[in-house]
Scaffold this motif. Sequence first.
Motif, PDB file in Angstrom:
ATOM      1  N   ASN A 154       0.818  -1.154   0.031  1.00 36.44           N
ATOM      2  CA  ASN A 154      -0.099  -0.005  -0.043  1.00 36.44           C
ATOM      3  C   ASN A 154       0.960   1.314  -0.069  1.00 36.44           C
ATOM      4  N   VAL A 155       1.627   1.354  -0.982  1.00 35.80           N
ATOM      5  CA  VAL A 155       2.458   2.681  -1.191  1.00 35.80           C
ATOM      6  C   VAL A 155       2.285   3.234  -2.713  1.00 35.80           C
ATOM      7  N   ASN A 156       2.499   4.588  -2.839  1.00 36.56           N
ATOM      8  CA  ASN A 156       2.454   5.440  -4.015  1.00 36.56           C
ATOM      9  C   ASN A 156       3.755   5.939  -4.301  1.00 36.56           C
ATOM     10  N   PRO A 157       4.538   5.092  -5.083  1.00 32.23           N
ATOM     11  CA  PRO A 157       5.787   5.456  -5.591  1.00 32.23           C
ATOM     12  C   PRO A 157       5.871   6.876  -6.419  1.00 32.23           C
ATOM     13  N   LYS A 158       4.950   7.427  -6.540  1.00 26.26           N
ATOM     14  CA  LYS A 158       5.094   8.952  -6.950  1.00 26.26           C
ATOM     15  C   LYS A 158       5.576   9.818  -6.150  1.00 26.26           C
ATOM     16  N   VAL A 171       9.524  -5.209   5.521  1.00 30.01           N
ATOM     17  CA  VAL A 171       8.641  -4.659   6.626  1.00 30.01           C
ATOM     18  C   VAL A 171       9.535  -3.478   6.987  1.00 30.01           C
ATOM     19  N   LYS A 172      10.739  -3.796   7.334  1.00 29.91           N
ATOM     20  CA  LYS A 172      11.259  -2.685   8.000  1.00 29.91           C
ATOM     21  C   LYS A 172      11.594  -1.238   6.874  1.00 29.91           C
ATOM     22  N   ALA A 173      11.288  -1.454   5.540  1.00 30.58           N
ATOM     23  CA  ALA A 173      11.457  -0.581   4.531  1.00 30.58           C
ATOM     24  C   ALA A 173       9.992   0.413   4.765  1.00 30.58           C
ATOM     25  N   VAL A 189      -3.231  -0.378   6.562  1.00 28.02           N
ATOM     26  CA  VAL A 189      -2.411  -1.433   5.781  1.00 28.02           C
ATOM     27  C   VAL A 189      -1.213  -1.205   5.076  1.00 28.02           C
ATOM     28  N   TYR A 190      -0.112  -1.820   5.251  1.00 26.07           N
ATOM     29  CA  TYR A 190       0.936  -1.582   4.383  1.00 26.07           C
ATOM     30  C   TYR A 190       1.388  -2.719   3.530  1.00 26.07           C
ATOM     31  N   MET A 191       1.389  -3.863   3.942  1.00 32.54           N
ATOM     32  CA  MET A 191       1.584  -5.090   3.070  1.00 32.54           C
ATOM     33  C   MET A 191       0.287  -5.745   2.824  1.00 32.54           C
ATOM     34  N   LYS A 192      -0.131  -5.629   1.625  1.00 31.92           N
ATOM     35  CA  LYS A 192      -1.499  -6.242   1.410  1.00 31.92           C
ATOM     36  C   LYS A 192      -1.441  -7.842   1.118  1.00 31.92           C
ATOM     37  N   SER A 193      -0.426  -8.108   0.301  1.00 35.27           N
ATOM     38  CA  SER A 193      -0.467  -9.602   0.043  1.00 35.27           C
ATOM     39  C   SER A 193       1.167 -10.047  -0.438  1.00 35.27           C
ATOM     40  N   ALA A 194       1.320 -11.375  -0.156  1.00 34.89           N
ATOM     41  CA  ALA A 194       2.647 -11.696  -0.595  1.00 34.89           C
ATOM     42  C   ALA A 194       2.529 -13.091  -1.086  1.00 34.89           C
ATOM     43  N   THR A 195       3.218 -13.375  -2.304  1.00 34.62           N
ATOM     44  CA  THR A 195       2.815 -14.494  -3.266  1.00 34.62           C
ATOM     45  C   THR A 195       4.394 -15.233  -3.498  1.00 34.62           C
ATOM     46  N   HIS A 243      -0.197 -18.038  -2.486  1.00 29.95           N
ATOM     47  CA  HIS A 243      -0.440 -16.807  -1.648  1.00 29.95           C
ATOM     48  C   HIS A 243      -0.164 -16.948  -0.099  1.00 29.95           C
ATOM     49  N   LEU A 244       0.706 -16.233   0.515  1.00 27.99           N
ATOM     50  CA  LEU A 244       1.019 -16.592   2.028  1.00 27.99           C
ATOM     51  C   LEU A 244       0.095 -15.960   2.845  1.00 27.99           C
ATOM     52  N   ASP A 245       0.025 -16.691   3.857  1.00 21.30           N
ATOM     53  CA  ASP A 245      -0.507 -15.847   5.191  1.00 21.30           C
ATOM     54  C   ASP A 245       0.323 -14.927   5.809  1.00 21.30           C
ATOM     55  N   LEU A 246       0.197 -13.557   5.644  1.00 18.78           N
ATOM     56  CA  LEU A 246       1.236 -12.772   6.455  1.00 18.78           C
ATOM     57  C   LEU A 246       1.560 -13.004   7.629  1.00 18.78           C
ATOM     58  N   THR A 247       0.612 -13.492   8.452  1.00 21.00           N
ATOM     59  CA  THR A 247       0.821 -13.634   9.820  1.00 21.00           C
ATOM     60  C   THR A 247       1.715 -14.782  10.192  1.00 21.00           C
ATOM     61  N   LYS A 248       2.120 -15.461   9.240  1.00 21.52           N
ATOM     62  CA  LYS A 248       2.725 -16.727   9.572  1.00 21.52           C
ATOM     63  C   LYS A 248       4.140 -16.857   8.641  1.00 21.52           C
ATOM     64  N   ILE A 249       4.679 -15.637   8.465  1.00 21.66           N
ATOM     65  CA  ILE A 249       5.778 -15.837   7.548  1.00 21.66           C
ATOM     66  C   ILE A 249       6.885 -15.404   8.498  1.00 21.66           C
ATOM     67  N   ALA A 250       6.890 -14.621   9.471  1.00 19.25           N
ATOM     68  CA  ALA A 250       8.150 -14.390  10.232  1.00 19.25           C
ATOM     69  C   ALA A 250       8.622 -15.727  11.297  1.00 19.25           C
ATOM     70  N   ALA A 251       9.961 -15.895  11.259  1.00 21.15           N
ATOM     71  CA  ALA A 251      10.277 -16.884  12.190  1.00 21.15           C
ATOM     72  C   ALA A 251       9.894 -16.956  13.454  1.00 21.15           C
ATOM     73  N   PRO A 252       9.320 -18.270  14.089  1.00 20.72           N
ATOM     74  CA  PRO A 252       8.888 -18.110  15.224  1.00 20.72           C
ATOM     75  C   PRO A 252       9.902 -17.707  16.499  1.00 20.72           C
ATOM     76  N   LYS A 253       9.281 -17.060  17.481  1.00 21.04           N
ATOM     77  CA  LYS A 253      10.130 -16.501  18.676  1.00 21.04           C
ATOM     78  C   LYS A 253      10.645 -17.614  19.397  1.00 21.04           C
ATOM     79  N   ALA A 254      11.884 -17.607  19.668  1.00 19.59           N
ATOM     80  CA  ALA A 254      12.402 -18.783  20.643  1.00 19.59           C
ATOM     81  C   ALA A 254      11.960 -18.591  22.065  1.00 19.59           C
ATOM     82  N   GLU A 255      11.618 -19.535  22.722  1.00 18.28           N
ATOM     83  CA  GLU A 255      11.078 -19.561  23.951  1.00 18.28           C
ATOM     84  C   GLU A 255      12.189 -19.277  24.911  1.00 18.28           C
TER      85      GLU A 255
END
Length: 235
Positions: free
Chosen positions: A49-53, A197-199, A207-213, A223-235
């Motif tokens: 969800n960006v407008n590069p202009k 994400v950092k960019a 919403v910044y990231m609409k979709s990832a494929t 199509h990826l579930d955006l909530t399940k891409i990041a590496a799981p956090k170590a306990e």
Amino acid sequence: MAKLTKKQKAVAAIVDSHKLYDLDEAVSLLKKAATAKFDESVELSFHLNVNPKFADQQIRGATVLPFGTGKSKKVLVFAKDHQEEEAKAAGADYVGGKEYADKIMQGWLDFDVVVATPNMMAVVGRLGRILGPKGLMPNPKVGTVTMDVTKAINEIKAGKVEYRADKAGNVQALVGKASFDEEKLKGNIRALFDQIVKARPASVKGVYMKSATICSTMGPGLHLDLTKIAAPKAE
């Protein structure tokens, strides 16, 4: 409508185009669907969800993938004096100055990445209309205009990929080969995901990231579930 081949029918039977896959399942399916006779490339695409202009919403940069891209790149370096010797020592495929600019003007393009030292940009600048449309023009934002040519070459050879949002807010980048084992593909995908994400521009609201494929060269998009891409956090 063209008829599907047996391989295409088999792939279509296991891929749901409407489903959001977690990363583990998506990578597993991608490898099963990569049935071409060559080692297919794997690409990760984002719709943002960006407008590069607007200058403050331009997404552009580069990152070194932890497991490389699986593709060797020919590097052309424009440098002189001791930087020229450093570039040769670092493994650049071509190193020089005006002679290479003249070759490019005559149609030579046997390279994948161009690096230039700042003091050579006067020579490289006239190549903009040739290199620019091909995404080959050196740029300090992605580390290809630099005095540290050794670092630039090492990163490129190690698997550095550039990314840039197009006019519609789409970003695409190579993240490996279908022959990579699943953990390496997932590691590369997560590395690029984290970078995008950092960019995120501060001016983007909502919403910044609409979709990832992800997809392989000849395979379907998953199509990826955006909530399940990041590496799981170590306990």
